[in-house]
Design a protein around this motif. Structure first.
Motif, PDB file in Angstrom:
ATOM      1  N   GLY A 336       0.231 -19.243   1.341  1.00 40.63           N
ATOM      2  CA  GLY A 336       1.232 -20.106   0.724  1.00 40.63           C
ATOM      3  C   GLY A 336       0.951 -20.343  -0.745  1.00 40.63           C
ATOM      4  N   ALA A 337       0.162 -19.433  -1.343  1.00 46.02           N
ATOM      5  CA  ALA A 337      -0.160 -19.610  -2.765  1.00 46.02           C
ATOM      6  C   ALA A 337       1.074 -19.279  -3.598  1.00 46.02           C
ATOM      7  CB  ALA A 337      -1.304 -18.689  -3.155  1.00 46.02           C
ATOM      8  N   ALA A 338       1.299 -20.062  -4.637  1.00 45.29           N
ATOM      9  CA  ALA A 338       2.482 -19.865  -5.479  1.00 45.29           C
ATOM     10  C   ALA A 338       2.405 -18.509  -6.157  1.00 45.29           C
ATOM     11  CB  ALA A 338       2.551 -20.963  -6.521  1.00 45.29           C
ATOM     12  N   ASP A 339       3.548 -17.870  -6.325  1.00 48.98           N
ATOM     13  CA  ASP A 339       3.547 -16.620  -7.094  1.00 48.98           C
ATOM     14  C   ASP A 339       4.370 -16.813  -8.351  1.00 48.98           C
ATOM     15  OD1 ASP A 339       5.806 -16.909  -5.630  1.00 48.98           O
ATOM     16  OD2 ASP A 339       6.065 -14.784  -5.198  1.00 48.98           O
ATOM     17  N   ASN A 340       3.860 -16.212  -9.423  1.00 44.36           N
ATOM     18  CA  ASN A 340       4.549 -16.371 -10.695  1.00 44.36           C
ATOM     19  C   ASN A 340       5.569 -15.262 -10.867  1.00 44.36           C
ATOM     20  OD1 ASN A 340       2.076 -15.384 -10.318  1.00 44.36           O
ATOM     21  ND2 ASN A 340       1.261 -15.804 -12.348  1.00 44.36           N
ATOM     22  N   GLY A 341       6.836 -15.616 -10.882  1.00 39.08           N
ATOM     23  CA  GLY A 341       7.871 -14.629 -11.139  1.00 39.08           C
ATOM     24  C   GLY A 341       8.242 -13.873  -9.883  1.00 39.08           C
ATOM     25  N   ARG A 342       8.072 -12.548  -9.943  1.00 42.04           N
ATOM     26  CA  ARG A 342       8.492 -11.682  -8.864  1.00 42.04           C
ATOM     27  C   ARG A 342       7.808 -12.062  -7.552  1.00 42.04           C
ATOM     28  NH1 ARG A 342       8.106  -5.713  -8.593  1.00 42.04           N
ATOM     29  NH2 ARG A 342       6.382  -5.811 -10.038  1.00 42.04           N
ATOM     30  N   SER A 343       8.506 -12.001  -6.483  1.00 40.08           N
ATOM     31  CA  SER A 343       7.932 -12.440  -5.213  1.00 40.08           C
ATOM     32  C   SER A 343       6.904 -11.420  -4.737  1.00 40.08           C
ATOM     33  CB  SER A 343       9.016 -12.625  -4.174  1.00 40.08           C
ATOM     34  OG  SER A 343       9.264 -11.384  -3.550  1.00 40.08           O
ATOM     35  N   HIS A 344       5.953 -11.912  -3.978  1.00 38.73           N
ATOM     36  CA  HIS A 344       4.911 -11.044  -3.446  1.00 38.73           C
ATOM     37  C   HIS A 344       5.520  -9.916  -2.624  1.00 38.73           C
ATOM     38  CE1 HIS A 344       2.003 -14.614  -3.918  1.00 38.73           C
ATOM     39  NE2 HIS A 344       1.865 -13.774  -4.914  1.00 38.73           N
ATOM     40  N   ALA A 345       6.553 -10.267  -1.858  1.00 37.20           N
ATOM     41  CA  ALA A 345       7.161  -9.255  -0.982  1.00 37.20           C
ATOM     42  C   ALA A 345       7.714  -8.090  -1.802  1.00 37.20           C
ATOM     43  CB  ALA A 345       8.249  -9.893  -0.134  1.00 37.20           C
ATOM     44  N   ASP A 346       8.347  -8.403  -2.955  1.00 36.07           N
ATOM     45  CA  ASP A 346       8.881  -7.335  -3.808  1.00 36.07           C
ATOM     46  C   ASP A 346       7.761  -6.455  -4.337  1.00 36.07           C
ATOM     47  OD1 ASP A 346      11.363  -8.270  -3.434  1.00 36.07           O
ATOM     48  OD2 ASP A 346      11.629  -9.148  -5.444  1.00 36.07           O
ATOM     49  N   ARG A 347       6.685  -7.114  -4.762  1.00 34.61           N
ATOM     50  CA  ARG A 347       5.571  -6.318  -5.298  1.00 34.61           C
ATOM     51  C   ARG A 347       4.962  -5.439  -4.218  1.00 34.61           C
ATOM     52  NH1 ARG A 347       1.590 -10.156  -8.518  1.00 34.61           N
ATOM     53  NH2 ARG A 347       0.424  -8.222  -8.832  1.00 34.61           N
ATOM     54  N   ILE A 348       4.852  -5.993  -3.013  1.00 35.06           N
ATOM     55  CA  ILE A 348       4.298  -5.194  -1.911  1.00 35.06           C
ATOM     56  C   ILE A 348       5.180  -3.980  -1.638  1.00 35.06           C
ATOM     57  CG2 ILE A 348       3.860  -5.195   0.591  1.00 35.06           C
ATOM     58  CD1 ILE A 348       2.900  -8.124   0.246  1.00 35.06           C
ATOM     59  N   ALA A 349       6.498  -4.204  -1.642  1.00 37.74           N
ATOM     60  CA  ALA A 349       7.417  -3.086  -1.371  1.00 37.74           C
ATOM     61  C   ALA A 349       7.291  -2.014  -2.454  1.00 37.74           C
ATOM     62  CB  ALA A 349       8.853  -3.608  -1.284  1.00 37.74           C
ATOM     63  N   ALA A 350       7.144  -2.456  -3.702  1.00 35.92           N
ATOM     64  CA  ALA A 350       7.017  -1.492  -4.804  1.00 35.92           C
ATOM     65  C   ALA A 350       5.737  -0.675  -4.643  1.00 35.92           C
ATOM     66  CB  ALA A 350       7.025  -2.223  -6.147  1.00 35.92           C
ATOM     67  N   ILE A 351       4.662  -1.334  -4.274  1.00 37.37           N
ATOM     68  CA  ILE A 351       3.400  -0.607  -4.083  1.00 37.37           C
ATOM     69  C   ILE A 351       3.537   0.372  -2.924  1.00 37.37           C
ATOM     70  CG2 ILE A 351       0.976  -0.852  -3.398  1.00 37.37           C
ATOM     71  CD1 ILE A 351       0.971  -3.516  -4.946  1.00 37.37           C
ATOM     72  N   ASN A 352       4.218  -0.049  -1.871  1.00 37.71           N
ATOM     73  CA  ASN A 352       4.383   0.843  -0.719  1.00 37.71           C
ATOM     74  C   ASN A 352       5.123   2.119  -1.087  1.00 37.71           C
ATOM     75  OD1 ASN A 352       2.897  -0.297   1.280  1.00 37.71           O
ATOM     76  ND2 ASN A 352       4.538  -1.676   1.960  1.00 37.71           N
ATOM     77  N   ARG A 353       6.115   1.976  -1.997  1.00 31.81           N
ATOM     78  CA  ARG A 353       6.823   3.187  -2.427  1.00 31.81           C
ATOM     79  C   ARG A 353       5.855   4.135  -3.137  1.00 31.81           C
ATOM     80  NH1 ARG A 353      10.935  -0.538  -3.013  1.00 31.81           N
ATOM     81  NH2 ARG A 353      10.503  -0.969  -5.211  1.00 31.81           N
ATOM     82  N   ARG A 354       4.964   3.572  -3.946  1.00 32.35           N
ATOM     83  CA  ARG A 354       3.999   4.432  -4.645  1.00 32.35           C
ATOM     84  C   ARG A 354       2.988   5.032  -3.668  1.00 32.35           C
ATOM     85  NH1 ARG A 354       1.571   1.080  -9.453  1.00 32.35           N
ATOM     86  NH2 ARG A 354       0.534   3.058  -9.928  1.00 32.35           N
ATOM     87  N   LEU A 355       2.584   4.238  -2.675  1.00 31.54           N
ATOM     88  CA  LEU A 355       1.579   4.719  -1.719  1.00 31.54           C
ATOM     89  C   LEU A 355       2.106   5.852  -0.853  1.00 31.54           C
ATOM     90  CD1 LEU A 355      -0.304   1.508  -0.616  1.00 31.54           C
ATOM     91  CD2 LEU A 355      -1.325   3.599  -1.523  1.00 31.54           C
ATOM     92  N   ASP A 356       3.400   5.876  -0.676  1.00 28.95           N
ATOM     93  CA  ASP A 356       4.006   6.898   0.164  1.00 28.95           C
ATOM     94  C   ASP A 356       3.639   8.303  -0.315  1.00 28.95           C
ATOM     95  OD1 ASP A 356       5.738   7.482   2.353  1.00 28.95           O
ATOM     96  OD2 ASP A 356       7.084   8.349   0.841  1.00 28.95           O
ATOM     97  N   ARG A 357       3.548   8.458  -1.624  1.00 29.29           N
ATOM     98  CA  ARG A 357       3.190   9.742  -2.221  1.00 29.29           C
ATOM     99  C   ARG A 357       1.779  10.162  -1.772  1.00 29.29           C
ATOM    100  NH1 ARG A 357       1.655  11.824  -7.740  1.00 29.29           N
ATOM    101  NH2 ARG A 357       0.598   9.868  -8.142  1.00 29.29           N
ATOM    102  N   TYR A 358       0.861   9.188  -1.713  1.00 25.43           N
ATOM    103  CA  TYR A 358      -0.512   9.523  -1.328  1.00 25.43           C
ATOM    104  C   TYR A 358      -0.589   9.905   0.142  1.00 25.43           C
ATOM    105  CZ  TYR A 358      -1.746   7.749  -5.873  1.00 25.43           C
ATOM    106  OH  TYR A 358      -1.830   7.576  -7.224  1.00 25.43           O
ATOM    107  N   LEU A 359       0.286   9.282   0.939  1.00 22.97           N
ATOM    108  CA  LEU A 359       0.312   9.623   2.348  1.00 22.97           C
ATOM    109  C   LEU A 359       0.829  11.053   2.522  1.00 22.97           C
ATOM    110  CD1 LEU A 359      -0.398   8.257   4.985  1.00 22.97           C
ATOM    111  CD2 LEU A 359       2.009   7.632   5.246  1.00 22.97           C
ATOM    112  N   ARG A 360       1.864  11.418   1.759  1.00 22.13           N
ATOM    113  CA  ARG A 360       2.376  12.795   1.841  1.00 22.13           C
ATOM    114  C   ARG A 360       1.317  13.789   1.386  1.00 22.13           C
ATOM    115  NH1 ARG A 360       6.807  13.581  -1.677  1.00 22.13           N
ATOM    116  NH2 ARG A 360       6.630  11.431  -2.366  1.00 22.13           N
TER     117      ARG A 360
END
Ligand SMILES: Cc1cc2nc3c(=O)[nH]c(=O)nc-3n(C[C@H](O)[C@H](O)[C@H](O)COP(=O)(O)OP(=O)(O)OC[C@H]3O[C@@H](n4cnc5c(N)ncnc54)[C@H](O)[C@@H]3O)c2cc1C
Ligand code: FES
Lengths: 474, 105
Positions: A336-360
């Motif tokens: 429940g820690a406050a996040d500054n600006g962009r939500s944690h969920a958005d950042r996680i989703a963005a990282i997941n898109r990048r990680l997908d390349r490493y999985l491939r």
């Protein structure tokens, strides 16, 4: 709200642990970062001891700038984290206080650390397939050969043969030759056809693929024999290595003289702590290993237990950095820690898109350097499988056939395989193939070797110390 | 056997470090500050310990010289004269240390 809780704990100060710590510090927390190594960096960016003077370029090659960036990030955290180097987490007890109690040992002193959130960023070690003669002095893992060079400035022998498969095979052989060591041969069990078939998948990381090819051609252009599609037969010698015997794809037998062998078949994740924390495991076909289950951000089903980096399946150092940041965001969200600006969920989703390349890319690597499971399954009965307890492949087969062990933990009970000091880190992958073969079932039905505390042997003084502490605490 | 036996490890870099002396199986040997015990033993010889078990049909007592070099395989534990047992690949060699490899002794 944040101040009321225990600080989060990170086990492992490699790429994943470093980025996780950085993310938590940016959110105003002061994590405890534990690593059994004397300094941060993890496996790939292992830092040499003080007094050593080689520049980053000599140690990390193409990865030197990434190493420098990671060290810089860690160094900037000084004062903002509670860094505990030289400290092994040897056991976890879930649930007693908060999420649980972690047992540490540092310079022979034991102590206990209550926690309510922990990130395991424990990395991986070499995946090994035994071979007749593999316990002879002069035989080391590929990773071990690299540690000798990076961390100690030494080659493991005068003439080293490299056998196994995977990108590290070529990388370490190249690093040896470049540092002035004699490379007797590079013997890859993966055939050329596999590499060609893998090219589409490998294109997900063109830079890494180009580097791999560069190592290969560099070695070949300097006259190092590089053989593909080989079948290793035995390491020869009496008190030390004198040669490695192997068969080429056309059936011809060869013996390459050498006084050292570096062997490895990819990596296997270090998952013992998640196991002790009672995280459920699932079979992972890509890594051919049982791995702790977790969601797309790295949360395990056990509240307060998180996973990042190679410890949850080896995807490499760059992916580990991303996964470290991602899991820290998930932890913050749960806190429940406050996040500054962009939500944690958005950042996680963005990282997941990048990680997908490493999985491939990782899938491409698996096609280019397939794990030769048959080499393990077909080990001759008299070949030593467990170096700790001196158990042969035949004894494990007997445990299945004569004593009716229907999965690997029963085979362990009957034959002691995996019960030794290494806890199956060296023999486990091959033992599972042998049990599956003897049972005639697919590997995922051979069962999973369970972890036991301590995850590594403790110094005697620490055992006494811990007993005294337990007596005090009741 | 006081002549320098053939070492397993070969130094390729970082040779300008301060020399230290330690005793390996009763014989004074030279190493460099920053060496692990595994390195100190293996630049001076080829065996770190004797297995309690046989191997590949061999008799018990077969020589071992570590394997993983990163604290995972546990195949490099040695005894110090002060009674401690330590993992050679993750313990730094110190001037004056007395090590027993259970080799040649
Ligand atoms: C020997 C070896 C050499 C490698 N070399 C290369 C290379 O040259 N190039 C490349 O691209 N990739 C290499 N890899 C792969 C690369 O290291 C990994 O992809 C990357 O390091 C993963 O980062 P990580 O943070 O997940 O884990 P790691 O970097 O492995 O860090 C994990 C850390 O956790 C600590 N740890 C584990 N368990 C405990 C415990 N119970 N208590 C306390 N601390 C613990 C370890 O000491 C370690 O420092 C190598 C892997 C290995 C095993
Ligand atoms: S060589 Fe494997 S633990 Fe030391």
């Amino acid at each position: 709200m944040v101040a009321e809780r225990l600080p989060p704990v990170i086990v492992g100060a490699g790429p994943a642990g470093t980025r996780a710590a950085e993310t938590l510090v940016h959110a105003g927390l002061r994590p405890i970062v534990i690593d059994e190594a004397p300094s941060n960096g993890g496996q790939i960016y292992r830092r040499q001891p003080s007094g050593f003077t080689r520049p980053g370029k000599a140690l990390y090659g193409f990865e030197a700038s990434r190493a420098a960036a990671l060290f810089g990030a860690f160094d900037r955290l000084a004062g903002s984290i509670d860094h505990r180097p030289n400290t092994l987490v040897w056991s976890i007890r879930p649930g007693s206080i908060g999420a649980g109690l972690m047992h540490l040992v540092s310079s022979e002193r034991a102590n206990a650390l209550p926690f309510d959130q922990v990130i395991f960023a424990t990395g991986a070690t070499d995946r090994v397939i035994p071979l007749p003669g593999w316990t002879l002095p002069g035989v080391f893992t590929l990773g071990g050969a690299q540690v000798a060079l990076k961390y100690q400035g030494c080659a493991i022998g005068q003439r080293t043969a490299f056998v196994g498969t995977g990108p590290l095979l070529y990388l370490v052989a190249y690093q040896y030759a470049k540092a002035g060591a004699k490379v007797a041969a590079v013997l890859d069990t993966a055939p050329l056809s596999a590499k060609l078939r893998a090219l589409p998948g490998l294109s997900a990381n063109a830079q890494a693929t180009a580097r791999g090819l560069y190592y290969l051609f560099w070695l070949r252009s300097r006259g190092v024999p590089v053989q593909l599609g080989i079948h290793p037969l035995a390491i020869e010698g009496r008190d030390g290595v004198t040669a490695i015997a192997w068969r080429d794809p056309h059936g011809g037998s060869h013996a390459t003289p050498c006084d050292a062998v570096a062997m490895g078949y990819g990596l296997r994740s270090e998952t013992q702590l998640a196991d002790l924390a009672e995280v459920p495991f699932a079979w992972d076909a890509l890594h051919r290993q049982w791995l702790p289950t977790r969601d797309a951000a790295g949360r395990t089903p056990v509240a307060g237990i998180y996973l990042a980096g190679d410890g949850g399946g080896a995807l490499g150092a760059d992916a580990a950095e991303l996964a470290g940041e991602r899991v820290a965001l998930a932890l913050l969200q749960d806190r429940g820690a406050a996040d500054n600006g962009r939500s944690h969920a958005d950042r996680i989703a963005a990282i997941n898109r990048r990680l997908d390349r490493y999985l491939r890319f990782r899938r491409g690597l698996e096609r280019a350097f397939p794990f030769p499971a048959h080499l393990a399954g077909d080990l001759a009965d008299e070949t030593l499988l467990c170096r700790c307890e001196g158990i042969t492949a035949g004894e494990v087969r007997r445990a299945v056939r004569e004593f009716g062990a229907h999965e690997i933990n029963r085979a362990k009970a009957f034959s002691r395989v995996g019960m030794g000091r290494c806890q199956g880190r060296m023999c486990g992958p091959a033992a599972a193939e042998i049990v599956a073969g003897a049972l005639g079932v697919p590997i995922e039905q051979a069962g999973r070797l369970r972890a036991q505390a301590p995850v590594k042997p403790l110094p005697m003084a620490a055992v006494l110390d811990d007993a005294a502490a337990s007596a005090r605490h009741g | 056997m006081t002549s320098k036996p053939r070492g397993q490890f070969v130094r390729l870099a970082e040779t300008g470090r301060r020399p230290i002396t330690l005793t390996i199986d009763g014989v004074a040997r030279t190493a460099l500050a920053g060496d692990t015990l595994l390195t100190a033993i293996l630049v001076n010889g080829r065996c770190v310990r004797r297995s309690e078990f046989g191997g590949d049909g061999a008799v018990a007592g077969a020589p071992r010289a570590g394997f993983c070099v990163m604290g995972a395989c546990q195949d490099c534990w040695v005894s110090l004269d002060d009674g401690r047992r330590v993992r050679a690949c993750t313990t730094f060699a110190e001037n004056g240390m007395k090590v027993r490899t259970a080799h040649g002794g």
